[in-house]
Design an enzyme around this catalytic site. Sequence first.
Site, PDB file in Angstrom:
ATOM      1  N   GLU A 158      -3.215  -3.890   2.343  1.00 51.17           N
ATOM      2  CA  GLU A 158      -1.947  -3.512   3.041  1.00 51.17           C
ATOM      3  C   GLU A 158      -2.316  -1.864   3.642  1.00 51.17           C
ATOM      4  O   GLU A 158      -1.630  -0.940   2.930  1.00 51.17           O
ATOM      5  CB  GLU A 158      -0.914  -3.142   2.113  1.00 51.17           C
ATOM      6  CG  GLU A 158      -0.189  -4.797   1.487  1.00 51.17           C
ATOM      7  CD  GLU A 158       0.543  -4.774   0.612  1.00 51.17           C
ATOM      8  OE1 GLU A 158       1.566  -5.612   0.688  1.00 51.17           O
ATOM      9  OE2 GLU A 158       1.054  -3.704  -0.043  1.00 51.17           O
ATOM     10  N   GLU A 315       0.779 -12.677   1.446  1.00 54.18           N
ATOM     11  CA  GLU A 315       1.628 -12.482   0.427  1.00 54.18           C
ATOM     12  C   GLU A 315       3.129 -12.707   0.460  1.00 54.18           C
ATOM     13  O   GLU A 315       3.414 -12.392   1.680  1.00 54.18           O
ATOM     14  CB  GLU A 315       1.400 -10.962  -0.206  1.00 54.18           C
ATOM     15  CG  GLU A 315       0.267 -10.722  -0.903  1.00 54.18           C
ATOM     16  CD  GLU A 315       0.139  -9.065  -1.262  1.00 54.18           C
ATOM     17  OE1 GLU A 315       1.292  -8.557  -1.478  1.00 54.18           O
ATOM     18  OE2 GLU A 315      -0.838  -8.697  -1.613  1.00 54.18           O
TER      19      GLU A 315
END
Length: 666
Positions: A158, A315
């Site tokens: 991320e 995710e």
Amino acid sequence: MTSQGDGRGWLPGVGAISYGGDYNPEQWPEETWPADIELMRQAGVNLVSIGVFSWALIEPRPGEYGFGWLDRLFELLHDAGIRISLGTPTASPPAWFFHQHPEARVVTRDGTVLGFGSRGMASPSSAAYREASTSIARELAKRYGTHPALAVWHVHNEYGAPVSDCYSSASIRAFRAWLRDRYGSLDALNQAWGTTFWGQRYGEWEHVSAPAVSASVVNPAQRLDFARFTSDALLQCFIAERDAIRAECSGVPITTNFMAGTCPSVDLWKWADEVDIVANDHYLVAADPRSHVGLALSADLTRSIARGRPWILMEHSTSGVNWQPRNLAKRSGELARNALAHLGRGADAVMFFQWKASRSGAEKFHSAMLPHAGTSSRVWSEVCSLGQGLGRLDEVLGSEVRAEVAVLWDWESFWAQDLEWRPSEDLSHRERVDAFYDRLWRDGLTVDFAHPESDLSAYKLVVAPASYLLTEVAASNLRSYVEGGGTLVVSYFSAIVDEYDAVHAGGYVAPLRDVLGLTVEEFLPLRSGETVRLSLDGISGDVWADDVALDGAEVIAAFEDGPGAGKPAITRNSLGAGSAFYVSTRLGVDELSVVLRRAYQDAGIEPGFGPADVEIIRRHGDSEYLIAINHSNRPVDLPVGGTDLLSGESGESLKLEAGGARVIRI
């Protein structure tokens, strides 16, 4: 990397829909690992991400590597037939790194130096961080690059979260170098930034700094360039790790997990060109009762960033998360609905964070595939049921999603619009994008997102909800699109500034003046809570009005009151073979239907079928697949025939239960 022509083998050795999640066995005694992996087999897991936060274990001291535990984990997963997404652990450098290199810590805009104990806290411009992160990536590639269980590399985690921009001395030096490359000379920089305003002109490169907190508003062109620099600096970190891996390991695709639509600090149009496969993380906004629409937006944006190719949902959550103000548990069946909505919009891998709920740490209250309640829980039952269902969908792999509508999305425009001292604090680019997208979703239309300078010829309708910054190249592109027969809808506060955040020569909307058939003479923002009535179907707007002067456009609706009373509120202009609409006030999702139904007519688009809150998406391959998801609390009949791949049921018409989902081969 293998061809993605038919989708099979898009990850080496993977010819099925991938299913699994982050596995962090280092948090558990090693004797529990075999039991974990047996449960993975029961759940239908065939891909797991490992090593994402393991730097301190892999390299406990500088240059000293301990791979034994990771070797054993690789063999256990490989023996079970589970493929591996191997993470580089560079989102969380170990304590020894910051002890040796305190200068690598992130400095915030107000001068705060961030400490150790979280994640994502290294400056992307730190030479020491670049060296250490590429070194561990290289060692991992040497060790595991040819392992038969390795399916994909997962670099970092991320990018841009929880911090992105850094104002350290290293970042300032890197920013100056970036500006030299961009502008070539100080004269060009001064011109671009308009530094004659407030006496900001620079005479030496050493005087140029990062736009830290100052006495008043900092030069907006400087702020915009620093946002561009930040995205590029993070991207260079990814490229450095990627290239270190490629030097040791060829043939295995390399990706990183984006956060499309929720991380505003990286320009993913640029990033997409540097990854082999696009991957995305998505979490529902618990406060939003229609969060399934936000999920659809994120998935459509991810597919668009991937240029229509299959992508990985790296995710999402089985139930509640732990970092929102109120972390709602997912309702029964919501786990499957969320997963299948992503699959319907192009994901060929469905992954969760994480496999097993953590007992310690900041995310111990985050849901998992194997929750704290264990295998007797509802969540575990639904995880196993989803795994069984996805195991029946192999034939969907590699099929594509097609859209007739594009919504313009430009991170640089959003960065510019969100700076200080705009005409109203109620202006929100994201609110407008969400509103238009929600209207299109309710009308059953599948949407692509597109950069304003990209090829738009494949779309019957293009919507520009928030194009505050519009370059001349983009304006010319939109002009050609309309002249060629396209239908364009433009919302207020668009085409205001150029790439330097300077108002266009000729005034507001100048580059689109001939496209829209009008000019905007003045902004007429409204007071808080103030509304304005329009002369069409009893609708009203709020937040904003424009003083519009017509130059060929026809009036669809006028303001009946407010500061723009009697002035055009909604217009339509013909240009070449196409048409362009302009909406000069904020309309709600329901009111937008009044505009868009006229645009649909011009574009020759039929809104999709289906009752309210029933989501229907199609994927096209050797067969056509209809993914139908019922977000309502009542059953509905689907007016299509075929075979539901999830249940095996066939018929000329199929019922969709409340909260249910089907994947129908038509």
